[in-house]
Every structure is written in structure tokens, then in C-alpha cells.
Design an enzyme around this catalytic site. Structure first.
Site, PDB file in Angstrom:
ATOM      1  N   ASN A 256       0.730  -1.334  -0.285  1.00 44.27           N
ATOM      2  CA  ASN A 256      -0.304  -0.103  -0.471  1.00 44.27           C
ATOM      3  C   ASN A 256       1.175   1.631  -0.054  1.00 44.27           C
ATOM      4  O   ASN A 256       0.297   2.684   0.071  1.00 44.27           O
ATOM      5  CB  ASN A 256      -1.136  -0.195   1.633  1.00 44.27           C
ATOM      6  CG  ASN A 256      -0.225   0.388   2.295  1.00 44.27           C
ATOM      7  OD1 ASN A 256       1.227  -0.070   2.522  1.00 44.27           O
ATOM      8  ND2 ASN A 256      -0.588   0.412   3.461  1.00 44.27           N
TER       9      ASN A 256
ATOM     10  N   HIS B 272       3.764   1.759   1.769  1.00 48.05           N
ATOM     11  CA  HIS B 272       4.183   2.837   3.410  1.00 48.05           C
ATOM     12  C   HIS B 272       5.594   2.285   3.442  1.00 48.05           C
ATOM     13  O   HIS B 272       6.155   1.587   2.945  1.00 48.05           O
ATOM     14  CB  HIS B 272       3.544   1.530   5.054  1.00 48.05           C
ATOM     15  CG  HIS B 272       3.362   0.498   4.681  1.00 48.05           C
ATOM     16  ND1 HIS B 272       3.183  -0.849   4.913  1.00 48.05           N
ATOM     17  CD2 HIS B 272       4.652  -0.233   4.710  1.00 48.05           C
ATOM     18  CE1 HIS B 272       3.826  -1.885   5.049  1.00 48.05           C
ATOM     19  NE2 HIS B 272       4.285  -2.007   4.822  1.00 48.05           N
TER      20      HIS B 272
ATOM     21  N   GLU C   1       1.484   4.607   7.579  1.00 47.78           N
ATOM     22  CA  GLU C   1       0.809   3.911   6.427  1.00 47.78           C
ATOM     23  C   GLU C   1       0.246   5.054   6.090  1.00 47.78           C
ATOM     24  O   GLU C   1       0.499   5.897   5.322  1.00 47.78           O
ATOM     25  CB  GLU C   1      -0.230   2.863   7.128  1.00 47.78           C
ATOM     26  CG  GLU C   1      -0.115   1.966   8.147  1.00 47.78           C
ATOM     27  CD  GLU C   1      -0.257   0.939   7.206  1.00 47.78           C
ATOM     28  OE1 GLU C   1       0.500   0.768   5.540  1.00 47.78           O
ATOM     29  OE2 GLU C   1       0.464  -0.103   8.376  1.00 47.78           O
TER      30      GLU C   1
HETATM   31  C1  F6R Z   1      10.093  -2.856   7.748  1.00 47.57           C
HETATM   32  C2  F6R Z   1       9.137  -2.135   7.630  1.00 47.57           C
HETATM   33  C3  F6R Z   1       8.043  -2.627   6.619  1.00 47.57           C
HETATM   34  C4  F6R Z   1       8.481  -3.655   5.405  1.00 47.57           C
HETATM   35  C5  F6R Z   1       7.513  -3.851   3.965  1.00 47.57           C
HETATM   36  C6  F6R Z   1       7.712  -4.266   3.713  1.00 47.57           C
HETATM   37  O1  F6R Z   1      10.736  -2.356   9.025  1.00 47.57           O
HETATM   38  O2  F6R Z   1       9.248  -0.829   8.021  1.00 47.57           O
HETATM   39  O3  F6R Z   1       7.928  -0.886   6.009  1.00 47.57           O
HETATM   40  O4  F6R Z   1       9.848  -3.233   4.626  1.00 47.57           O
HETATM   41  O5  F6R Z   1       6.402  -3.602   4.568  1.00 47.57           O
HETATM   42  O6  F6R Z   1       7.849  -6.031   4.542  1.00 47.57           O
HETATM   43  P1  F6R Z   1       8.810  -7.043   3.250  1.00 47.57           P
HETATM   44  O7  F6R Z   1       9.745  -6.515   2.602  1.00 47.57           O
HETATM   45  O8  F6R Z   1       7.959  -7.979   4.251  1.00 47.57           O
HETATM   46  O9  F6R Z   1       6.778  -6.787   2.145  1.00 47.57           O
END
Ligand code: F6R
Length: 241
Positions: free
Chosen positions: A136, A138, A143
Site C-alpha cells: 500500500n 507504506h 501507512e
Molecule cells: C520493516 C518495515 C516495512 C517493510 C515493508 C515491506 O521494518 O518498516 O515497511 O519494509 O512492509 O515488507 P516485506 O519486505 O516483508 O515485503
């Protein structure tokens, strides 16, 4: 500000490029300040560091983590404390006194956030900060709708984020509903360079919006267009015509 993109045909090559960049930085600056991300994307980088770069001395490096779940104790296998200590900090011989992970167990969340911000301020800034993005848009746990000048704070996790992270938990209902995260303004103020890691076809559309779409708080990662960023992407994540 321009984003420098590096595209790799294999996960191994991507992981090695990032691990090498971190290691070379620390070799030239032993008291470097590094920022870490969690989640599925950076695990290959941490594996490469722990496997191939242990001869680099990381004991004087200061580390900051982006975020932590609220309510998971540090020894909980799904906490980001546990993730980081086991995958990267312990293997690299990090000094616990130089590791700063937001405290998701402090009853006083504002106090925990202020402590983290103060540590960042005292560090003089983060040289290289690893980051990923959510489906999304973030960035850390900021968010959609998070203000670009937001600071470290407790946040509610979006259902999309909880669903994506359910894969790490035995029961999807166990995914915490809140987290403490470095704010977008925190990153902007303290990260000298972001190393943005994005892998997989499922991230291609949001990566395109983040890099090429309007800079808007509805896509928090679009703020990266205003920062110094090196992108490390696999071919699957690259936007298609
Ligand atoms: C993790 C964080 C999140 C992840 C994001 C992607 O510390 O802050 O922003 O980078 O959710 O997560 P993955 O790599 O699991 O797709």
C-alpha cells in the site's frame, strides 16, 4: 532528487551488492551509523552479511531499526528485536549499547518515541538506511495518509499490512494492531541515504507509483523522490510498459 536504480537478475546478486556496500562503508568508517529494515525483503542481505562479511568489524557501528510492533516482548520470535538480533546484529557482533530499536513494550509510547528520536539526534544522522515498501506504499510503518513531517510515534497498522505480515505469525489474529515507527519526517531529517530494497512482481505497481507517481502522503514511499536514494530492485519488481 534523483534515485539511482540498480536492477539485478538474481536475489543473490542483489543481496551481495547491498551487503558489499554496507561492509565497504563500515571499512572506511568504523563508527558508521546504519539503519536497518525488517520484513521479508532484506533477509537475503542479512544472510549475505552474516555469511560473507563477518571479517568486517561492525562492533563500533551504531544501528537504528525503523520500527517495532507494540506489545511483543523483545524475545518474541516475531518481534523486530528478535528478528534483528538473530539475523544480523548478533552475527555481526554489534554492541548492544549502540543498537536502537523502538521500544514497543513501554507503556508510555510517547516517552519511547522521544527516547528513540533523541538517540537519532545524538547519533549525528544515519549514513545508509535500508528500507522496503509495503503493497500500500507504506514506508517503515507510516501507512497511507501519514504526514511527510511525522515523527516517531505509535500507529495503527493498516489491515493490508497486517494481512501481509500474517505469514510470519502462527495465527493471523496474532499480528499486532499497532506499532511504533520512525516517522516520515524522522527519516527525511536523519537519513543521509536510503537503500531501497524491492523484490517481486507483487511490488512492481507500488514501486512505480512510489518512484514515478505524484509525491503524495497517500503513497508515503513517494517521499523518497525528495531524498537521496539508491534503489536495489530485482527484475520482477521493475515497472513494465
Ligand atoms: C520493516 C518495515 C516495512 C517493510 C515493508 C515491506 O521494518 O518498516 O515497511 O519494509 O512492509 O515488507 P516485506 O519486505 O516483508 O515485503
Amino acid at each position: 532528487m534523483a534515485i539511482t536504480s540498480h536492477v539485478f537478475s538474481t536475489s543473490e546478486a542483489l543481496a551481495d551488492a547491498v551487503a558489499r556496500k554496507l561492509s565497504e562503508h563500515v571499512s572506511t568508517k568504523p563508527d558508521a551509523v546504519l539503519g536497518l529494515a525488517t520484513g521479508g525483503t532484506p533477509t537475503i542481505v542479512y544472510e549475505a552479511l552474516a555469511r560473507d562479511y563477518r571479517s568486517t568489524d561492525f562492533s563500533r557501528v551504531t544501528f537504528f531499526a525503523l520500527d517495532e510492533y507494540i506489545g511483543l516482548p523483545p524475545d518474541h520470535p516475531c518481534s523486530y528485536h528478535h528478528y534483528l538480533w538473530h539475523r544480523v546484529l548478533k552475527p555481526l557482533g554489534a554492541d548492544p549499547a549502540r543498537v536502537f530499536i523502538p521500544d514497543g513494550m513501554d507503556d508510555d509510547r510517547q516517552r519511547a518515541a522521544a527516547r528513540y528520536e533523541a538517540s537519532l539526534e545524538a547519533s549525528g544522522g544515519v549514513d545508509l538506511w535500508l528500507a522496503g515498501i509495503g503493497h500500500n506504499g507504506h514506508l517503515a510503518f507510516n501507512e497511507p495518509g501519514s504526514a511527510f513531517d511525522s515523527r516517531t510515534r505509535d500507529v495503527d497498522l493498516n489491515p493490508v499490512t497486517r494481512q501481509a505480515n500474517a505469514r510470519f505469525f502462527d495465527d493471523p489474529a496474532d499480528v499486532p494492531t499497532c506499532a511504533i515507527t520512525a516517522g516520515l519526517g524522522t527519516l527525511k531529517a536523519h537519513a543521509r541515504e536510503i537503500l531501497l530494497l524491492v523484490r517481486g512482481l507483487d511490488k512492481a505497481a507500488i514501486l512505480d507509483r512510489a518512484l514515478n507517481g505524484p509525491v503524495t502522503e497517500e503513497v508515503p514511499a513517494s517521499m523518497l523522490q525528495t531524498m537521496r536514494v539508491s534503489g536495489y530492485f530485482d527484475q520482477a519488481a521493475m515497472p513494465r510498459d
